[in-house]
Design an enzyme around this catalytic site. Structure first.
Site, PDB file in Angstrom:
ATOM      1  N   HIS A 120     -25.128  30.071  79.882  1.00  6.96           N
ATOM      2  CA  HIS A 120     -23.751  30.473  79.586  1.00  6.96           C
ATOM      3  C   HIS A 120     -23.712  31.966  79.327  1.00  6.96           C
ATOM      4  O   HIS A 120     -24.634  32.541  78.754  1.00  6.96           O
ATOM      5  CB  HIS A 120     -23.179  29.712  78.388  1.00  6.96           C
ATOM      6  N   HIS A 127     -21.606  34.786  77.302  1.00  6.54           N
ATOM      7  CA  HIS A 127     -20.612  35.000  76.247  1.00  6.54           C
ATOM      8  C   HIS A 127     -19.775  36.216  76.610  1.00  6.54           C
ATOM      9  O   HIS A 127     -20.328  37.277  76.951  1.00  6.54           O
ATOM     10  CB  HIS A 127     -21.286  35.349  74.910  1.00  6.54           C
TER      11      HIS A 127
HETATM   12  P1  AMP Z   1     -26.005  30.345  72.277  1.00  8.28           P
HETATM   13  O1  AMP Z   1     -26.368  30.356  70.823  1.00  8.28           O
HETATM   14  O2  AMP Z   1     -26.105  31.666  72.961  1.00  8.28           O
HETATM   15  O3  AMP Z   1     -26.759  29.255  73.011  1.00  8.28           O
HETATM   16  O4  AMP Z   1     -24.450  29.986  72.322  1.00  8.28           O
HETATM   17  C1  AMP Z   1     -23.990  28.675  72.284  1.00  8.28           C
HETATM   18  C2  AMP Z   1     -22.536  28.746  71.924  1.00  8.28           C
HETATM   19  O5  AMP Z   1     -21.936  27.507  72.233  1.00  8.28           O
HETATM   20  C3  AMP Z   1     -22.259  29.020  70.438  1.00  8.28           C
HETATM   21  O6  AMP Z   1     -21.531  30.242  70.310  1.00  8.28           O
HETATM   22  C4  AMP Z   1     -21.443  27.808  69.998  1.00  8.28           C
HETATM   23  O7  AMP Z   1     -20.410  28.129  69.092  1.00  8.28           O
HETATM   24  C5  AMP Z   1     -20.891  27.298  71.317  1.00  8.28           C
HETATM   25  N1  AMP Z   1     -20.552  25.876  71.362  1.00  8.28           N
HETATM   26  C6  AMP Z   1     -21.333  24.840  70.981  1.00  8.28           C
HETATM   27  N2  AMP Z   1     -20.697  23.678  71.180  1.00  8.28           N
HETATM   28  C7  AMP Z   1     -19.484  23.979  71.719  1.00  8.28           C
HETATM   29  C8  AMP Z   1     -18.358  23.216  72.155  1.00  8.28           C
HETATM   30  N3  AMP Z   1     -18.347  21.882  72.088  1.00  8.28           N
HETATM   31  N4  AMP Z   1     -17.285  23.874  72.647  1.00  8.28           N
HETATM   32  C9  AMP Z   1     -17.270  25.219  72.724  1.00  8.28           C
HETATM   33  N5  AMP Z   1     -18.305  25.996  72.336  1.00  8.28           N
HETATM   34  C10 AMP Z   1     -19.393  25.396  71.836  1.00  8.28           C
END
Ligand code: AMP
Ligand code: ZN
Length: 132
Positions: A97, A99
């Site tokens: 993903h 950001h």
């Molecule tokens: P990372 O720590 O770079 O892997 O980012 C993962 C991101 O996914 C975090 O910023 C979380 O807040 C986000 N996240 C986790 N579950 C969900 C969800 N169900 N919907 C939207 N964002 C999510």
């Protein structure tokens, strides 16, 4: 099971901002700043290091379009494009993903700081890392 694959399948709700055949973008559940958005491929890859390069290109193209859109709509003054690969880099969801994190000022809740660590032998480092 992968939580982002569940979002793609519609098993978990998300605030979707953009969708096409390969890519989905939705609001991050934990808004670091207003408009914090995630861009993912619909097909599962663990992170950008092993993601198909055509798909990675589509993710970055979406990041540029959506990034400009979010800037305009929120009135943000700046933006981060960030992708964590593996736990050591802070990756908590193992589905690649990007950001998008809008910024207004250095006082925002988002803290990304670059501090110099030990001095490196730049000649040796260059020899090690230079691509042939
Ligand atoms: P990372 O720590 O770079 O892997 O980012 C993962 C991101 O996914 C975090 O910023 C979380 O807040 C986000 N996240 C986790 N579950 C969900 C969800 N169900 N919907 C939207 N964002 C999510
Ligand atoms: Zn997945």
């Amino acid at each position: 099971m992968c939580i982002f694959c569940d979002i793609v399948k519609g098993n978990i709700p998300a605030y979707k901002l953009y969708e096409d055949e390969d890519v989905l973008a939705f609001l991050d559940i934990s808004q670091v700043t207003k408009g914090h958005t995630l861009i993912i491929p619909k097909k599962h890859y663990d992170n950008f290091l092993n993601c198909d390069e055509i798909i990675l290109k589509k993710l970055t193209q979406t990041a540029q379009k959506l990034g400009n859109h979010i800037m305009k709509k929120t009135g943000a003054n700046g933006m981060h494009l960030l992708s964590n690969a593996n736990e050591a880099a802070g990756q908590s969801v193992p589905h690649v993903h990007l950001h998008l994190i809008p910024r207004w000022s250095a006082q925002d809740a988002c803290v990304i700081s670059f501090k110099e660590s030990d001095k490196q032998d730049m000649e040796a480092l260059h020899a090690l890392l230079k691509m042939d």
